[in-house]
Design an enzyme around this catalytic site. Structure first.
Site, PDB file in Angstrom:
ATOM      1  N   ARG A 295     -12.189   9.345 -11.515  1.00  0.00           N
ATOM      2  CA  ARG A 295     -10.963   8.649 -11.879  1.00  0.00           C
ATOM      3  C   ARG A 295     -11.394   7.353 -12.827  1.00  0.00           C
ATOM      4  O   ARG A 295     -12.740   7.104 -12.966  1.00  0.00           O
ATOM      5  CB  ARG A 295     -10.381   7.985 -10.399  1.00  0.00           C
ATOM      6  CG  ARG A 295      -9.895   9.092  -9.702  1.00  0.00           C
ATOM      7  CD  ARG A 295      -9.267   8.555  -8.361  1.00  0.00           C
ATOM      8  NE  ARG A 295      -8.814   9.457  -7.440  1.00  0.00           N
ATOM      9  CZ  ARG A 295      -8.751   9.138  -6.124  1.00  0.00           C
ATOM     10  NH1 ARG A 295      -8.538   8.034  -5.880  1.00  0.00           N
ATOM     11  NH2 ARG A 295      -8.097  10.264  -5.509  1.00  0.00           N
TER      12      ARG A 295
ATOM     13  N   ASP B  20      -0.033   5.225   1.117  1.00  0.00           N
ATOM     14  CA  ASP B  20      -0.110   6.036   2.345  1.00  0.00           C
ATOM     15  C   ASP B  20      -0.122   5.382   3.424  1.00  0.00           C
ATOM     16  O   ASP B  20      -0.931   4.209   3.729  1.00  0.00           O
ATOM     17  CB  ASP B  20      -1.501   6.656   2.220  1.00  0.00           C
ATOM     18  CG  ASP B  20      -1.367   7.766   0.850  1.00  0.00           C
ATOM     19  OD1 ASP B  20      -0.566   8.702   1.141  1.00  0.00           O
ATOM     20  OD2 ASP B  20      -2.565   7.926   0.105  1.00  0.00           O
TER      21      ASP B  20
ATOM     22  N   ARG C 289      -6.251  19.510   5.856  1.00  0.00           N
ATOM     23  CA  ARG C 289      -6.651  18.063   5.665  1.00  0.00           C
ATOM     24  C   ARG C 289      -6.683  17.443   7.222  1.00  0.00           C
ATOM     25  O   ARG C 289      -7.491  16.765   7.651  1.00  0.00           O
ATOM     26  CB  ARG C 289      -5.520  17.178   5.062  1.00  0.00           C
ATOM     27  CG  ARG C 289      -5.590  17.297   3.745  1.00  0.00           C
ATOM     28  CD  ARG C 289      -4.249  16.631   3.257  1.00  0.00           C
ATOM     29  NE  ARG C 289      -4.678  16.073   1.851  1.00  0.00           N
ATOM     30  CZ  ARG C 289      -5.309  14.956   1.654  1.00  0.00           C
ATOM     31  NH1 ARG C 289      -5.255  14.040   2.579  1.00  0.00           N
ATOM     32  NH2 ARG C 289      -5.690  14.736   0.415  1.00  0.00           N
TER      33      ARG C 289
ATOM     34  N   THR D 230      -2.705 -14.095  -0.303  1.00  0.00           N
ATOM     35  CA  THR D 230      -1.797 -13.114   0.057  1.00  0.00           C
ATOM     36  C   THR D 230      -1.084 -13.370   1.679  1.00  0.00           C
ATOM     37  O   THR D 230      -1.882 -14.043   2.276  1.00  0.00           O
ATOM     38  CB  THR D 230      -2.006 -11.652   0.207  1.00  0.00           C
ATOM     39  OG1 THR D 230      -2.949 -11.342   1.252  1.00  0.00           O
ATOM     40  CG2 THR D 230      -2.503 -11.001  -1.368  1.00  0.00           C
TER      41      THR D 230
ATOM     42  N   ASP E 172       1.067  -1.183   0.054  1.00  0.00           N
ATOM     43  CA  ASP E 172       0.134   0.177   0.015  1.00  0.00           C
ATOM     44  C   ASP E 172       0.864   1.327  -0.200  1.00  0.00           C
ATOM     45  O   ASP E 172       2.139   0.998   0.300  1.00  0.00           O
ATOM     46  CB  ASP E 172      -0.756   0.057   1.366  1.00  0.00           C
ATOM     47  CG  ASP E 172      -1.628   1.208   1.577  1.00  0.00           C
ATOM     48  OD1 ASP E 172      -2.111   1.708   0.831  1.00  0.00           O
ATOM     49  OD2 ASP E 172      -1.308   1.692   2.755  1.00  0.00           O
TER      50      ASP E 172
HETATM   51  O1  M1P Z   1      -4.577   6.077  -0.368  1.00  0.00           O
HETATM   52  C1  M1P Z   1      -5.417   6.271   0.394  1.00  0.00           C
HETATM   53  C2  M1P Z   1      -6.539   7.229   0.005  1.00  0.00           C
HETATM   54  O2  M1P Z   1      -5.575   8.516  -0.233  1.00  0.00           O
HETATM   55  C3  M1P Z   1      -6.540   9.722  -0.474  1.00  0.00           C
HETATM   56  O3  M1P Z   1      -7.405   9.788   0.452  1.00  0.00           O
HETATM   57  P1  M1P Z   1      -7.558  11.214   1.124  1.00  0.00           P
HETATM   58  O4  M1P Z   1      -7.213  12.327   0.209  1.00  0.00           O
HETATM   59  O5  M1P Z   1      -8.686  11.228   1.830  1.00  0.00           O
HETATM   60  O6  M1P Z   1      -6.284  11.285   2.219  1.00  0.00           O
HETATM   61  C4  M1P Z   1      -7.418   9.447  -1.912  1.00  0.00           C
HETATM   62  O7  M1P Z   1      -6.531   9.242  -2.943  1.00  0.00           O
HETATM   63  C5  M1P Z   1      -7.949   8.076  -1.604  1.00  0.00           C
HETATM   64  O8  M1P Z   1      -8.628   7.716  -2.986  1.00  0.00           O
HETATM   65  C6  M1P Z   1      -7.038   6.974  -1.056  1.00  0.00           C
HETATM   66  O9  M1P Z   1      -7.937   5.863  -1.059  1.00  0.00           O
END
Ligand code: M1P
Length: 256
Positions: free
Chosen positions: A132, A20, A150, A235, A18
């Site tokens: 998207r 983030d 944010r 996985t 993953d």
């Molecule tokens: O990768 C996790 C999420 O990252 C973004 O979320 P946010 O902008 O709310 O922090 C988005 O790109 C979302 O699509 C994605 O799932």
């Protein structure tokens, strides 16, 4: 097909990440330490990322020295794999709009925009719905929010459950659309057809001859956007708390 990578000692092992919270802090770039470890691990196994964001955003986060991100990973899966690359070449895929059709899509989008217009939250910015290839992304504050905005929204949302309630209403109202509403990040949620979660990416590798597929993610709990692929029987799931945690597990598994 895994023989394409036969220069590596564990060429039948695929390691998927993953983005983030696993390779980078939310919506930020990867640290030099993470980039270095990925380069080391790639000498041993085959690597790929599976992100919810679109490819443009993931590229900003993971590109190294101006090289396309699709070249720094053997497999690149953006939008849960609805945009997919192998060894820098794009693989065929499906689209959200062709699944839903314009008529049904319009009803969904109109409803979301009305709902957001009626929401009383401290601030609103722009781009409330991002269209998207494989999904739409809906944000009550808007995707143009700054990093500080944010963070503030995330705290506010934790306290008042703005996204949870929005998603609850949508699930009920659009039950017949057979969609998944997934809260994966800080300010938004993703909407895509059932089954187009991160396990979608596994369709692209299922006939590639891998004997082991590892997956690293931080939102592996039920309702998190890494959950389905983390618990999938195909996985070996690793739940991490930060990019540093990812580095430690990778070192232990593949570099020591
Ligand atoms: O990768 C996790 C999420 O990252 C973004 O979320 P946010 O902008 O709310 O922090 C988005 O790109 C979302 O699509 C994605 O799932």
């Amino acid at each position: 097909m895994a023989s394409l990578f036969s220069d590596r000692p564990y060429h039948k092992t695929l390691v998927l990440f993953d983005v983030d919270g696993t390779l980078t802090p939310a919506r930020r770039t990867a640290s030099p330490e993470v980039i270095k470890i990925l380069q080391e691990v790639r000498k041993k196994v085959v690597i790929g990322f599976v992100g919810g964001s679109d490819l443009a955003k993931i590229s900003e986060q993971l590109a190294v020295d101006g090289k396309p991100v699709t070249e720094n990973f053997d497999y690149a899966f953006a939008e849960n794999g609805l945009t997919a690359y192998k060894s820098g070449k794009q693989l065929p895929s499906q689209s959200f709009i062709s699944y839903l059709g314009n008529g049904r899509y319009k009803l969904l989008v109109n409803f979301c925009l009305h709902y957001i217009a009626d929401l009383d939250i401290p601030i609103k910015r722009g781009t409330f719905i991002e269209f998207r290839n494989g999904m739409i992304n809906v944000s009550p504050i808007g995707r143009n929010a700054t990093i500080q905005e944010r963070n503030d929204f995330e705290k506010f949302d934790l306290e008042y459950g703005i996204r949870k309630e929005f998603v609850r209403v949508l699930r009920e109202k659009f039950a017949h659309y057979d969609l998944t509403f997934s809260i994966g990040g800080q300010i938004s949620f993703d909407v895509f057809p059932k089954g187009w979660d991160k396990t979608y990416a596994l369709r692209h590798v299922q006939d590639e001859g891998f004997e082991q597929i590892h997956f690293f993610g931080d939102k592996t709990y039920e309702g998190g956007n890494d959950h389905e692929i983390y618990i999938d029987s195909r996985t070996i799931g690793h739940s991490v708390s930060s990019p540093e945690d990812t580095i430690n597990i990778l070192t232990e598994l593949f570099l020591s």
